[in-house]
Design an enzyme around this catalytic site. Structure first.
Site, PDB file in Angstrom:
ATOM      1  N   GLY A   1       5.306   7.901 -13.424  1.00  0.00           N
ATOM      2  CA  GLY A   1       6.371   7.530 -14.432  1.00  0.00           C
ATOM      3  C   GLY A   1       5.959   7.844 -15.808  1.00  0.00           C
TER       4      GLY A   1
ATOM      5  N   THR B   1      -2.080   7.372  -9.668  1.00  0.00           N
ATOM      6  CA  THR B   1      -2.447   6.809  -8.498  1.00  0.00           C
ATOM      7  C   THR B   1      -1.942   7.968  -7.465  1.00  0.00           C
ATOM      8  OG1 THR B   1      -2.174   4.609  -8.706  1.00  0.00           O
ATOM      9  CG2 THR B   1      -2.074   5.121  -6.440  1.00  0.00           C
ATOM     10  N   CYS B   2      -0.648   8.517  -7.552  1.00  0.00           N
ATOM     11  CA  CYS B   2      -0.329   9.613  -6.550  1.00  0.00           C
ATOM     12  C   CYS B   2      -1.090  10.840  -6.555  1.00  0.00           C
ATOM     13  CB  CYS B   2       1.031   9.688  -6.874  1.00  0.00           C
ATOM     14  SG  CYS B   2       2.036  10.927  -6.071  1.00  0.00           S
TER      15      CYS B   2
ATOM     16  N   CYS C   1      -1.010   9.304  -2.918  1.00  0.00           N
ATOM     17  CA  CYS C   1      -0.173  10.223  -1.904  1.00  0.00           C
ATOM     18  C   CYS C   1      -0.597  11.287  -1.433  1.00  0.00           C
ATOM     19  CB  CYS C   1       1.234  10.169  -2.465  1.00  0.00           C
ATOM     20  SG  CYS C   1       2.059   9.050  -3.490  1.00  0.00           S
TER      21      CYS C   1
ATOM     22  N   LYS D   1      -4.016  11.573   0.152  1.00  0.00           N
ATOM     23  CA  LYS D   1      -4.010  10.912   1.507  1.00  0.00           C
ATOM     24  C   LYS D   1      -3.211  11.643   2.817  1.00  0.00           C
ATOM     25  CE  LYS D   1      -0.213   9.388   2.444  1.00  0.00           C
ATOM     26  NZ  LYS D   1       0.508   8.233   1.832  1.00  0.00           N
TER      27      LYS D   1
ATOM     28  N   ALA E   1      -5.751   1.796 -24.252  1.00  0.00           N
ATOM     29  CA  ALA E   1      -4.874   1.373 -25.223  1.00  0.00           C
ATOM     30  C   ALA E   1      -4.360  -0.127 -24.922  1.00  0.00           C
ATOM     31  CB  ALA E   1      -3.572   2.304 -25.146  1.00  0.00           C
TER      32      ALA E   1
ATOM     33  N   TYR F   1       1.340   0.016   4.670  1.00  0.00           N
ATOM     34  CA  TYR F   1       1.361   1.258   4.690  1.00  0.00           C
ATOM     35  C   TYR F   1      -0.092   1.910   4.700  1.00  0.00           C
ATOM     36  CZ  TYR F   1       6.088   1.730   2.794  1.00  0.00           C
ATOM     37  OH  TYR F   1       7.499   1.559   2.350  1.00  0.00           O
ATOM     38  N   ILE F   2      -1.012   1.263   3.733  1.00  0.00           N
ATOM     39  CA  ILE F   2      -2.212   2.101   3.852  1.00  0.00           C
ATOM     40  C   ILE F   2      -3.165   1.781   4.914  1.00  0.00           C
ATOM     41  CG2 ILE F   2      -4.365   1.878   2.339  1.00  0.00           C
ATOM     42  CD1 ILE F   2      -2.682   1.363  -0.163  1.00  0.00           C
TER      43      ILE F   2
ATOM     44  N   GLU G   1      -1.784   4.077   7.895  1.00  0.00           N
ATOM     45  CA  GLU G   1      -2.072   5.535   7.281  1.00  0.00           C
ATOM     46  C   GLU G   1      -3.460   5.790   7.654  1.00  0.00           C
ATOM     47  OE1 GLU G   1      -0.263   6.141   3.375  1.00  0.00           O
ATOM     48  OE2 GLU G   1       1.502   6.409   4.476  1.00  0.00           O
TER      49      GLU G   1
ATOM     50  N   ALA H   1       8.562   6.746   3.983  1.00  0.00           N
ATOM     51  CA  ALA H   1       7.654   6.990   5.168  1.00  0.00           C
ATOM     52  C   ALA H   1       6.334   6.352   5.194  1.00  0.00           C
ATOM     53  CB  ALA H   1       7.651   8.458   5.129  1.00  0.00           C
TER      54      ALA H   1
ATOM     55  N   HIS I   1      19.195  24.151  18.179  1.00  0.00           N
ATOM     56  CA  HIS I   1      18.689  23.899  19.661  1.00  0.00           C
ATOM     57  C   HIS I   1      17.549  24.862  19.557  1.00  0.00           C
ATOM     58  CE1 HIS I   1      17.812  22.689  23.779  1.00  0.00           C
ATOM     59  NE2 HIS I   1      17.759  24.014  24.015  1.00  0.00           N
TER      60      HIS I   1
ATOM     61  N   GLU J   1      17.534  17.588  16.639  1.00  0.00           N
ATOM     62  CA  GLU J   1      19.042  17.814  17.277  1.00  0.00           C
ATOM     63  C   GLU J   1      19.259  16.512  17.928  1.00  0.00           C
ATOM     64  OE1 GLU J   1      19.609  20.484  20.756  1.00  0.00           O
ATOM     65  OE2 GLU J   1      17.366  20.281  20.620  1.00  0.00           O
TER      66      GLU J   1
HETATM   67  P1  NDP Z   1       1.702  -3.383   1.682  1.00  0.00           P
HETATM   68  O1  NDP Z   1       2.568  -4.008   0.928  1.00  0.00           O
HETATM   69  O2  NDP Z   1       2.394  -2.191   2.657  1.00  0.00           O
HETATM   70  O3  NDP Z   1       1.110  -4.105   2.992  1.00  0.00           O
HETATM   71  C1  NDP Z   1       0.235  -5.203   2.738  1.00  0.00           C
HETATM   72  C2  NDP Z   1      -0.156  -5.986   4.001  1.00  0.00           C
HETATM   73  O4  NDP Z   1      -1.325  -6.856   3.991  1.00  0.00           O
HETATM   74  C3  NDP Z   1       0.787  -6.578   4.879  1.00  0.00           C
HETATM   75  O5  NDP Z   1       0.661  -6.358   6.091  1.00  0.00           O
HETATM   76  C4  NDP Z   1       0.596  -8.046   4.368  1.00  0.00           C
HETATM   77  O6  NDP Z   1       0.902  -8.984   5.366  1.00  0.00           O
HETATM   78  C5  NDP Z   1      -0.915  -7.952   4.198  1.00  0.00           C
HETATM   79  N1  NDP Z   1      -1.384  -9.066   2.855  1.00  0.00           N
HETATM   80  C6  NDP Z   1      -0.680  -9.261   1.821  1.00  0.00           C
HETATM   81  N2  NDP Z   1      -1.608 -10.190   1.065  1.00  0.00           N
HETATM   82  C7  NDP Z   1      -2.367 -10.514   1.791  1.00  0.00           C
HETATM   83  C8  NDP Z   1      -3.541 -11.269   1.363  1.00  0.00           C
HETATM   84  N3  NDP Z   1      -3.437 -11.894   0.449  1.00  0.00           N
HETATM   85  N4  NDP Z   1      -4.600 -11.466   2.467  1.00  0.00           N
HETATM   86  C9  NDP Z   1      -4.336 -10.697   3.690  1.00  0.00           C
HETATM   87  N5  NDP Z   1      -3.111  -9.995   3.969  1.00  0.00           N
HETATM   88  C10 NDP Z   1      -2.530  -9.720   3.024  1.00  0.00           C
HETATM   89  O7  NDP Z   1       0.355  -2.892   0.921  1.00  0.00           O
HETATM   90  P2  NDP Z   1      -0.461  -1.706   0.941  1.00  0.00           P
HETATM   91  O8  NDP Z   1      -1.515  -1.877   0.179  1.00  0.00           O
HETATM   92  O9  NDP Z   1      -0.486  -0.972   2.287  1.00  0.00           O
HETATM   93  O10 NDP Z   1       0.249  -0.742   0.031  1.00  0.00           O
HETATM   94  C11 NDP Z   1       0.836  -1.071  -1.338  1.00  0.00           C
HETATM   95  C12 NDP Z   1       1.997  -0.380  -1.682  1.00  0.00           C
HETATM   96  O11 NDP Z   1       1.713   1.160  -2.068  1.00  0.00           O
HETATM   97  C13 NDP Z   1       3.243  -0.181  -0.497  1.00  0.00           C
HETATM   98  O12 NDP Z   1       4.075  -1.646  -0.544  1.00  0.00           O
HETATM   99  C14 NDP Z   1       3.890   0.928  -0.773  1.00  0.00           C
HETATM  100  O13 NDP Z   1       5.006   0.464  -1.756  1.00  0.00           O
HETATM  101  C15 NDP Z   1       2.669   1.753  -1.485  1.00  0.00           C
HETATM  102  N6  NDP Z   1       2.349   2.909  -0.578  1.00  0.00           N
HETATM  103  C16 NDP Z   1       3.152   3.806  -0.163  1.00  0.00           C
HETATM  104  C17 NDP Z   1       2.934   4.855   1.015  1.00  0.00           C
HETATM  105  C18 NDP Z   1       3.768   5.695   1.230  1.00  0.00           C
HETATM  106  O14 NDP Z   1       5.103   5.705   0.661  1.00  0.00           O
HETATM  107  N7  NDP Z   1       3.785   6.388   2.168  1.00  0.00           N
HETATM  108  C19 NDP Z   1       1.714   4.973   1.142  1.00  0.00           C
HETATM  109  C20 NDP Z   1       0.735   3.971   0.537  1.00  0.00           C
HETATM  110  C21 NDP Z   1       1.113   2.965  -0.392  1.00  0.00           C
HETATM  111  P3  NDP Z   1       2.227  -9.560   5.490  1.00  0.00           P
HETATM  112  O15 NDP Z   1       3.134  -8.552   6.084  1.00  0.00           O
HETATM  113  O16 NDP Z   1       2.141 -10.747   6.027  1.00  0.00           O
HETATM  114  O17 NDP Z   1       2.769  -9.616   4.065  1.00  0.00           O
END
Ligand code: NDP
Length: 471
Positions: free
Chosen positions: A35, A61-62, A67, A70, A134, A202-203, A206, A365, A460, A465
């Site tokens: 950004g 980060t990306c 991203c 990864k 900063a 997500y993380i 993945e 995704a 095809h 498809e």
């Molecule tokens: P996410 O928000 O995707 O998932 C967090 C997970 O941790 C959920 O399962 C959540 O459970 C659980 N959780 C949250 N808080 C706690 C806690 N205090 N104790 C234990 N478990 C907890 O987070 P990620 O870290 O995987 O990724 C962060 C963000 O980064 C994503 O939301 C996404 O926006 C971005 N990202 C995008 C990617 C992509 O576009 N492919 C790849 C990687 C990251 P619950 O469901 O119960 O809340």
């Protein structure tokens, strides 16, 4: 033209074209991630005198620890299955072996290359880069921390942009420090034999896919009983089923009490359940905005309940001279969104073209194995918002998997408004789903009807498809 002038005039308190001010810079950006870099170079292109401060590496980060590296690990790890499948396609594969340092170092070299390109971009756009931390002293003044031979300095700016991103959340639990985060995972000296991943988002999914393919025994522990909250239920179920079949272990409803160190690694101690042991622990439980130590208090910048910088639809904070974009705000944590927010800010504030980011139909995704991709409303969301919906699914085994003898099915799903025939959401799990979905997202964003899909001739033989053959 009249409409534009009206719109511009209604955008109060902002000067659109660069003015010669008494400040050192027209714009000072804190954070050189997706950004911040976009905002800086676009504002500079509009004639503003721009500076950026970045305490880590340019790219954010990306590019540096998200991203990009990864996705390269996803490619690298997938060869484990490709080399097995190749035999069914007639290839003789000798003893296959995998060398983590080779993959790691090649990925990190690519990150270095991109870091260089990002720095060049800033230089080519006459953006001054300060490689230091900063901190805001007030609404126009920034303190730059001393580095090397350079003492502490103070600079001033007419306007400021906070683009400091977010960082992995590490819970406040005894022994939490024994776990690593996605920041460190790209630099491992060697692969662990076993890994616990805490989280189900997500993380977690993945890296579960990546490390499992690389031969690591993976256990995913999650506080709830579901993975990837927010995605369509059918896709989540399918990923869970395929991941378990591959051999990834899931422990749900897991209330982690503490982390103990053991001779061979770590032990995750869980309330009311057996502990989970492994050589390594990866925290993947969400990311928190980087708002600490930025002087936001001194400048009077307000935060949300989630400790993100509070902004309006134009990314403006409560302080007239300060804006914020990307993961430091409480919106959608995705790179293309941060880029759009940065671009819209620069065009609005320095380019005389008020622009707002449209958050409707943002595709996303998960680069799990297989990957998931999605745009628009899930079936549940569509029913809540639109009432009756028609759901079309295609549950099939890709022909490559059939010949490979790989019993892994893809699932495509279209959610259609029963009243208008408009496709409200598209959801996919299967090989190359994110690549296919990017094009599909155009159709969903353009509000095309299911009839328009049906009128389109199939290409095809492809997996995609299926999208025009669902009846
Ligand atoms: P996410 O928000 O995707 O998932 C967090 C997970 O941790 C959920 O399962 C959540 O459970 C659980 N959780 C949250 N808080 C706690 C806690 N205090 N104790 C234990 N478990 C907890 O987070 P990620 O870290 O995987 O990724 C962060 C963000 O980064 C994503 O939301 C996404 O926006 C971005 N990202 C995008 C990617 C992509 O576009 N492919 C790849 C990687 C990251 P619950 O469901 O119960 O809340």
């Amino acid at each position: 033209m009249g409409a534009l002038v009206d719109h511009v005039a209604s955008y109060e308190g902002v000067s659109y074209l660069p003015l010669m001010t008494t400040y050192d810079h027209d714009l000072f950006v804190i954070g050189a991630g997706s950004g911040g870099v976009r905002a800086a170079r676009i504002a500079s292109g509009h004639g503003a005198r721009v500076a950026v401060a970045e305490e880590h590496r340019v790219g954010g980060t990306c590019v540096i620890r998200g991203c990009v590296p990864k996705k390269l690990l996803v490619y690298g790890s997938h060869f484990a299955e490709d080399l097995v499948d190749a035999r069914r396609f007639g290839w003789t594969i000798g003893d296959k072996g995998f060398d983590w340092p080779t993959l790691r170092d090649n990925v990190l070299h690519e990150v270095d290359r991109l870091n260089g390109i990002y720095k060049e971009t800033l230089a080519n756009h006459d953006v001054e880069l300060f490689h230091t931390r900063a901190e805001l002293l007030d609404a126009h003044t920034i303190r730059l921390a001393p580095t090397g031979d350079t003492p502490e300095r103070t600079v001033s700016a007419d306007k400021m942009l906070i683009a400091t991103g977010a960082r992995p959340l590490v819970p406040d639990l005894p022994g939490a420090e024994y776990g690593i985060t996605s920041n460190e995972v790209f630099h491992l000296e060697r692969l662990p034999k076993s890994l616990v991943i805490a989280g189900g988002g997500y993380i977690a999914n993945e890296f579960a896919g990546i490390f499992h393919e690389l031969g690591v025994k993976v256990t995913l522990v999650n506080r709830g009983d579901t993975i990837l909250r927010g995605y369509d239920q059918a896709l989540r179920d399918r990923l869970l089923q395929i991941s378990m079949t591959k051999g990834i272990r899931f422990v749900f409803n897991c209330d982690v009490e503490r982390i103990d160190q053991t001779n061979s690694g770590i032990k995750v101690v869980v309330k009311g359940d057996d502990p989970v042991e492994a050589e390594m622990l990866l925290w993947a439980i969400g990311r928190r905005p980087n708002v600490e130590g930025l002087g936001l208090d001194a400048a009077g910048v307000a935060l949300t309940d989630q400790h993100a910088v509070a902004v309006d639809a134009d990314s403006r904070t409560n302080v007239d001279t300060i804006w914020a974009v990307g993961d430091v705000t409480d919106r959608i944590q995705l790179t293309p969104i941060a880029i759009r927010e940065g671009h819209a800010f620069a065009d609005s504030v320095f380019g005389g073209t008020p622009t707002r980011v449209d958050y409707d139909c943002v595709p996303s995704a998960v680069f799990s194995n297989p990957p998931i991709a999605s745009v628009g409303l899930t079936e549940a969301q569509a029913k809540n918002r639109h009432g009756p919906v028609k759901v079309f699914t295609s549950d099939f085994r890709p022909m490559k998997n059939v010949l490979a003898g790989r019993n892994e099915r893809s699932l495509y799903k279209l959610v259609v408004d029963a009243a208008t025939d408009r496709v409200l959401g598209a959801h996919m799990i299967g090989p190359d789903a994110p690549e296919i979905l990017q094009a599909l997202a155009v159709a969903v964003k353009a509000r095309l009807t299911k009839a328009a899909f049906d009128e389109t001739v199939a290409l095809h033989p492809t997996m995609a498809e299926e999208l025009v053959l669902m009846r």
